[in-house]
Design a protein around this motif. Structure first.
Motif, PDB file in Angstrom:
ATOM      1  N   ASP A  20      28.769  47.979  36.162  1.00 33.72           N
ATOM      2  CA  ASP A  20      27.324  47.985  36.401  1.00 33.72           C
ATOM      3  C   ASP A  20      26.986  47.857  37.873  1.00 33.72           C
ATOM      4  O   ASP A  20      25.939  48.290  38.329  1.00 33.72           O
ATOM      5  CB  ASP A  20      26.653  46.866  35.597  1.00 33.72           C
ATOM      6  N   THR A  21      27.892  47.242  38.644  1.00 38.22           N
ATOM      7  CA  THR A  21      27.761  47.169  40.093  1.00 38.22           C
ATOM      8  C   THR A  21      29.150  46.936  40.669  1.00 38.22           C
ATOM      9  O   THR A  21      30.122  46.771  39.931  1.00 38.22           O
ATOM     10  CB  THR A  21      26.782  46.064  40.525  1.00 38.22           C
ATOM     11  N   THR A  22      29.253  46.922  41.983  1.00 39.00           N
ATOM     12  CA  THR A  22      30.553  46.735  42.628  1.00 39.00           C
ATOM     13  C   THR A  22      30.937  45.261  42.603  1.00 39.00           C
ATOM     14  O   THR A  22      30.175  44.413  43.076  1.00 39.00           O
ATOM     15  CB  THR A  22      30.505  47.221  44.089  1.00 39.00           C
ATOM     16  N   ASN A 318      29.830  56.570  45.118  1.00 39.26           N
ATOM     17  CA  ASN A 318      29.538  56.180  43.739  1.00 39.26           C
ATOM     18  C   ASN A 318      30.676  56.641  42.828  1.00 39.26           C
ATOM     19  O   ASN A 318      30.521  57.582  42.035  1.00 39.26           O
ATOM     20  CB  ASN A 318      28.204  56.767  43.294  1.00 39.26           C
ATOM     21  N   HIS A 347      26.095  43.362  45.354  1.00 44.42           N
ATOM     22  CA  HIS A 347      25.663  43.539  43.971  1.00 44.42           C
ATOM     23  C   HIS A 347      24.385  44.382  43.882  1.00 44.42           C
ATOM     24  O   HIS A 347      24.269  45.273  43.024  1.00 44.42           O
ATOM     25  CB  HIS A 347      25.435  42.182  43.309  1.00 44.42           C
ATOM     26  N   GLY A 350      25.110  47.983  45.131  1.00 45.71           N
ATOM     27  CA  GLY A 350      26.005  48.608  44.164  1.00 45.71           C
ATOM     28  C   GLY A 350      25.245  49.121  42.944  1.00 45.71           C
ATOM     29  O   GLY A 350      25.537  50.205  42.422  1.00 45.71           O
ATOM     30  N   ARG A 351      24.240  48.382  42.518  1.00 48.11           N
ATOM     31  CA  ARG A 351      23.405  48.832  41.388  1.00 48.11           C
ATOM     32  C   ARG A 351      22.566  50.051  41.795  1.00 48.11           C
ATOM     33  O   ARG A 351      22.376  50.984  40.994  1.00 48.11           O
ATOM     34  CB  ARG A 351      22.522  47.696  40.898  1.00 48.11           C
ATOM     35  N   GLU A 352      22.067  50.030  43.029  1.00 53.67           N
ATOM     36  CA  GLU A 352      21.310  51.187  43.506  1.00 53.67           C
ATOM     37  C   GLU A 352      22.165  52.453  43.502  1.00 53.67           C
ATOM     38  O   GLU A 352      21.707  53.524  43.081  1.00 53.67           O
ATOM     39  CB  GLU A 352      20.799  50.942  44.931  1.00 53.67           C
ATOM     40  N   ARG A 354      24.636  53.219  41.620  1.00 55.83           N
ATOM     41  CA  ARG A 354      24.906  53.685  40.264  1.00 55.83           C
ATOM     42  C   ARG A 354      23.665  54.305  39.610  1.00 55.83           C
ATOM     43  O   ARG A 354      23.792  55.040  38.635  1.00 55.83           O
ATOM     44  CB  ARG A 354      25.451  52.524  39.421  1.00 55.83           C
TER      45      ARG A 354
END
Length: 356
Positions: A20-22, A318, A347, A350-352, A354
């Protein structure tokens, strides 16, 4: 142990699965930059008093997890536990780093060395792994680790830290059979040590080849990579360790990533001197990558930390298979609030990535 992981994104990233994130953890995340660590070390009386006491080791391992939303814990210990267990008389002089009272220089010295007893001289490490794993309650995975044979040999032959570890390099040139005898004994010891950590509850294993970058291309393959490959093969052959992902981190050896990716590890650490896009091309999708923010960035202001964290994430892109970390260990003068800035930015950004 049967505790269910509440956060498995670190292990998923090592398997190159979507997350879901890095995920992020930080080398030396339990260390002198934390005031609570310094307080525990003072109670322990010394670094060795801290490292060899499972309760203290557990306490400091968990401290950064109370402050930051890290995705992995790493056993608090030292890379030199194996040579210490071999009876070389390890000590840490204030401000001078590790020293050995009995360095290994001759054939007779090397002939005396044997694989340490994991239930004897090194039991305190396994007790710490068991205790930390229990106290984590499945919060995040626990990383066990060791120094590489080459790195351990550097300290054992030199007797202390060094800029170039020329004493061991000279042995490799003048007495290569003797150097190989030492490195083989150390490879057997590291394999047994990591297998014991796996049996005690570690959920990932890391080999720190801190001084691999001192070697030229052919010597690196002969005196460092060969023995890390021997260890990975031993781990894969053992039922207690074969399912655990193995991370190799060879500082300053980015030119060897393609060779390192072929020995069966799950991931490679990358220091800050290499662009992650270049590292991705070098490993051709065979392994995950871990890294690689310059540790000095952590002394900059928060906006610089955020900017540089985004640059690292952009350099990987990504794609699955990235664990964010520093390119080496965090340094003592870093403000702990800067670590929170880093973790939150990794975090969030990382969500951005994805979502694009």
């Amino acid at each position: 142990m049967t505790d269910v992981l509440k956060n498995d994104r670190f292990l998923r990233a090592l398997r190159r699965e979507p997350t879901d994130t890095t995920p992020i953890w930080v080398m030396r995340q339990a260390g002198r930059y934390l005031p609570e660590y310094r307080a525990t070390r003072e109670r322990a009386g010394s670094f060795m008093g801290l490292a060899q006491n499972p309760e203290y080791a557990c306490e400091v391992t968990l401290q950064p997890l109370e402050r930051f939303e890290l995705d992995a814990a790493i056993l608090f210990s030292d890379i030199l536990t194996i040579p210490d267990a071999m009876g070389l008389g390890l000590s840490f002089a204030h401000g001078e780093g590790p020293q050995f009272a009995r360095p290994v220089r001759t054939a007779a010295d090397i002939a005396k060395l044997a694989v340490p007893d994991m239930d004897g001289e090194l039991r305190y490490v396994m007790d710490a792994v068991r205790l930390i794993r229990r106290e984590l309650h499945g919060r995040v995975p626990l990383i066990g680790f060791s120094g590489s044979p080459w790195t351990l040999a550097c300290y054992m032959v030199e007797g202390a830290g060094s800029r170039d570890f020329a004493t061991l390099k000279t042995m490799c040139w003048n007495e290569p059979k003797l150097a190989h005898q030492l490195l083989d004994t150390l490879a057997q010891s590291v394999a047994a040590y990591l297998i014991a950590q796996a049996a005690a509850g570690a959920q990932a294993l890391m080999i720190f080849d801190t001084w691999g970058g001192l070697l030229g291309p052919a010597p690196f393959r002969e005196f460092s990579l060969r023995y890390m490959a021997q260890i990975v093969a031993a781990l894969k052959a053992d039922t207690r360790a074969r399912e655990l992902p193995v991370i190799l981190f060879s500082k300053g050896a980015g030119q060897h990533l393609a060779d390192m990716a072929d020995i069966g590890c799950a991931a490679l650490g990358v220091d800050w001197t290499m662009h992650l896009a270049d590292a991705r091309r070098a490993v051709a999708g065979k392994v995950a990558l871990q890294g690689n923010l310059d540790p000095a960035v952590m002394r900059a202001n928060p906006e610089v930390i955020r900017r540089e964290a985004r640059a690292v994430l952009d350099s990987y892109g990504n794609h699955p298979g990235h664990v964010f970390n520093l390119g080496h260990g965090i340094t003592p003068e870093v403000n702990p609030e800067h670590v929170k800035v880093l973790v939150d930015e990794v975090h969030g950004y990382g969500r951005e990535l994805r979502a694009r």
